[in-house]
Design an enzyme around this catalytic site. Sequence first.
Site, PDB file in Angstrom:
ATOM      1  NE  ARG A 126      -3.617   0.638   2.557  1.00  0.00           N
ATOM      2  CZ  ARG A 126      -4.932   0.699   2.608  1.00  0.00           C
ATOM      3  NH1 ARG A 126      -5.625  -0.403   2.609  1.00  0.00           N
ATOM      4  NH2 ARG A 126      -5.552   1.848   2.678  1.00  0.00           N
ATOM      5  CE1 TYR A 156      -9.893  15.721   0.830  1.00  0.00           C
ATOM      6  CE2 TYR A 156      -9.646  16.160   3.169  1.00  0.00           C
ATOM      7  CZ  TYR A 156     -10.151  15.388   2.140  1.00  0.00           C
ATOM      8  OH  TYR A 156     -10.916  14.285   2.426  1.00  0.00           O
ATOM      9  CE  LYS A 209      -8.198  12.121  12.239  1.00  0.00           C
ATOM     10  NZ  LYS A 209      -7.950  10.715  12.466  1.00  0.00           N
ATOM     11  CG  HIS A 265     -11.603   6.975   8.780  1.00  0.00           C
ATOM     12  ND1 HIS A 265     -11.919   8.215   8.272  1.00  0.00           N
ATOM     13  CD2 HIS A 265     -10.559   6.518   8.029  1.00  0.00           C
ATOM     14  CE1 HIS A 265     -11.101   8.486   7.273  1.00  0.00           C
ATOM     15  NE2 HIS A 265     -10.270   7.476   7.100  1.00  0.00           N
ATOM     16  CD  GLN A 296      -7.068   6.332   2.474  1.00  0.00           C
ATOM     17  OE1 GLN A 296      -6.614   5.282   2.054  1.00  0.00           O
ATOM     18  NE2 GLN A 296      -7.204   6.575   3.756  1.00  0.00           N
ATOM     19  CB  SER A 303     -14.322  13.445   9.685  1.00  0.00           C
ATOM     20  OG  SER A 303     -13.425  12.638   8.954  1.00  0.00           O
TER      21      SER A 303
HETATM   22  O1  76R Z   1      -7.908  -0.801   4.892  1.00  0.00           O
HETATM   23  C1  76R Z   1      -7.899  -0.236   5.994  1.00  0.00           C
HETATM   24  O2  76R Z   1      -8.332  -0.754   7.035  1.00  0.00           O
HETATM   25  C2  76R Z   1      -7.389   1.154   6.031  1.00  0.00           C
HETATM   26  C3  76R Z   1      -8.182   1.931   6.984  1.00  0.00           C
HETATM   27  C4  76R Z   1      -7.845   3.389   6.940  1.00  0.00           C
HETATM   28  C5  76R Z   1      -6.915   4.085   7.725  1.00  0.00           C
HETATM   29  C6  76R Z   1      -5.970   3.530   8.785  1.00  0.00           C
HETATM   30  C7  76R Z   1      -8.485   4.362   6.076  1.00  0.00           C
HETATM   31  C8  76R Z   1      -9.440   4.047   5.114  1.00  0.00           C
HETATM   32  N1  76R Z   1      -7.982   5.599   6.361  1.00  0.00           N
HETATM   33  C9  76R Z   1      -7.017   5.473   7.350  1.00  0.00           C
HETATM   34  C10 76R Z   1      -6.247   6.481   7.904  1.00  0.00           C
HETATM   35 MN1  76R Z   1      -8.670   7.367   5.613  1.00  0.00          MN
HETATM   36  N2  76R Z   1      -9.323   9.112   4.855  1.00  0.00           N
HETATM   37  C11 76R Z   1      -9.053  10.363   5.366  1.00  0.00           C
HETATM   38  C12 76R Z   1      -9.888  11.318   4.688  1.00  0.00           C
HETATM   39  O3  76R Z   1     -12.319  14.135   4.642  1.00  0.00           O
HETATM   40  C13 76R Z   1     -12.206  13.594   5.764  1.00  0.00           C
HETATM   41  O4  76R Z   1     -13.158  13.603   6.595  1.00  0.00           O
HETATM   42  C14 76R Z   1     -10.915  12.970   6.179  1.00  0.00           C
HETATM   43  C15 76R Z   1      -9.938  12.792   5.024  1.00  0.00           C
HETATM   44  C16 76R Z   1     -10.631  10.643   3.743  1.00  0.00           C
HETATM   45  C17 76R Z   1     -11.652  11.200   2.782  1.00  0.00           C
HETATM   46  C18 76R Z   1     -10.273   9.249   3.863  1.00  0.00           C
HETATM   47  C19 76R Z   1     -10.807   8.228   3.069  1.00  0.00           C
HETATM   48  N3  76R Z   1      -7.403   8.390   6.870  1.00  0.00           N
HETATM   49  C20 76R Z   1      -6.459   7.829   7.684  1.00  0.00           C
HETATM   50  C21 76R Z   1      -5.700   8.884   8.311  1.00  0.00           C
HETATM   51  C22 76R Z   1      -4.518   8.706   9.267  1.00  0.00           C
HETATM   52  C23 76R Z   1      -5.043   8.780  10.684  1.00  0.00           C
HETATM   53  C24 76R Z   1      -4.085   8.250  11.722  1.00  0.00           C
HETATM   54  O5  76R Z   1      -3.215   7.446  11.404  1.00  0.00           O
HETATM   55  O6  76R Z   1      -4.270   8.637  12.889  1.00  0.00           O
HETATM   56  C25 76R Z   1      -6.234  10.078   7.874  1.00  0.00           C
HETATM   57  C26 76R Z   1      -5.772  11.471   8.228  1.00  0.00           C
HETATM   58  C27 76R Z   1      -7.312   9.750   6.990  1.00  0.00           C
HETATM   59  C28 76R Z   1      -8.132  10.681   6.357  1.00  0.00           C
HETATM   60  N4  76R Z   1      -9.936   6.331   4.379  1.00  0.00           N
HETATM   61  C29 76R Z   1     -10.006   4.952   4.252  1.00  0.00           C
HETATM   62  C30 76R Z   1     -10.625   6.889   3.310  1.00  0.00           C
HETATM   63  C31 76R Z   1     -11.133   5.828   2.480  1.00  0.00           C
HETATM   64  C32 76R Z   1     -11.925   6.046   1.185  1.00  0.00           C
HETATM   65  C33 76R Z   1     -10.757   4.645   3.066  1.00  0.00           C
HETATM   66  C34 76R Z   1     -11.026   3.238   2.560  1.00  0.00           C
HETATM   67  C35 76R Z   1     -10.029   2.992   1.470  1.00  0.00           C
HETATM   68  C36 76R Z   1      -9.016   1.972   1.778  1.00  0.00           C
HETATM   69  O7  76R Z   1      -9.113   1.248   2.773  1.00  0.00           O
HETATM   70  O8  76R Z   1      -8.074   1.908   0.963  1.00  0.00           O
END
Ligand code: 76R
Length: 278
Positions: free
Chosen positions: A160, A174, A178, A201, A214, A252
């Site tokens: 990944r 963008y 946190k 999330h 993403q 969020s």
């Molecule tokens: O497969 C998994 O289990 C991965 C789970 C996952 C993590 C750990 C995940 C899935 N994200 C993770 C971490 Mn995310 N993400 C964002 C935003 O607009 C907003 O409200 C927030 C901006 C979006 C749109 C988004 C989309 N994610 C994070 C982190 C790091 C946090 C930390 O480590 O403390 C941030 C800042 C963040 C923000 N997230 C997903 C998505 C989508 C579409 C998924 C599913 C896609 C996937 O699993 O590949």
Amino acid sequence: MSQRPDTAEAESLAPETLEGWYVLHDGYTLDWAKWRSMPGAERALLIDELAAWTATAGTVEQGQSACYQMLGQKSDLLWLHYRSSPAELGAVERGLRSCGVFDYLVPSFSYLSVIEASLYEATAIAHGMLARKGITPGKEGFDAAFEAELEVQRAALNQRVFRDIPAQNHICIYPMNKRRGEHVNWYDLSIDERRKLMRGHGKLGRKYVPAVTQVISGSVGLDDWEWMVDLHSDDPLLFKKLVYEMRFDPASSRYAEFGAFLVGLKLDDNALRQYLAL
Ligand code: 76R
């Protein structure tokens, strides 16, 4: 929400993270008046040079690059680079500066980060796998078995974080933090609380897979925000739908703060040439 008690064990409170490519978002506006005042033949030479550079940057051995036409007035062109080190990103920056077109580009936006996966879930998954085999914490051999299981998780996550630039033709980017506010503070939550929130999330986010890809890159200590969010999709309406739906999710709604949003279209060689020939 339970706040963690005052403790000095900050080291064990940060989730382990796995890092991949370093990322540079490099955005410019074009000085159209100056650009168009140049004779067509000279412009054509500079377009060839820039297109050749963009193509070469996109096919390096370690990493990748892509170019986007950004919508609105914040930026005209954005190059996205994935590389194995900041030094490599420095080399690619110098490459663009050596192109003649650079004299007509006005810097508008840049962001340095590194693709990141947090291991909130990996630890829980490893615990679960071992529990199913009857290997529980405290039992003999648990530590070694746990490390081995984590290694399996890390190998999967490695794909990944060392991924290709998604092929989808729209990008939405963008920066985000946190919240560390007076009333709610992400960094004061227990790791279990954060894991639970991230689980919700991820569950919501996965509804949009594979239509949206993403790519999360961490930038604490590298740039002004804590993360850069890159979303890629062939259907730009999904950016709005996903980001809106996520606004209602506690990870969020309570804890996310956002910077400026930018949306763009991926340019292949032909489209980049046409854009500059306007
Ligand atoms: O497969 C998994 O289990 C991965 C789970 C996952 C993590 C750990 C995940 C899935 N994200 C993770 C971490 Mn995310 N993400 C964002 C935003 O607009 C907003 O409200 C927030 C901006 C979006 C749109 C988004 C989309 N994610 C994070 C982190 C790091 C946090 C930390 O480590 O403390 C941030 C800042 C963040 C923000 N997230 C997903 C998505 C989508 C579409 C998924 C599913 C896609 C996937 O699993 O590949």
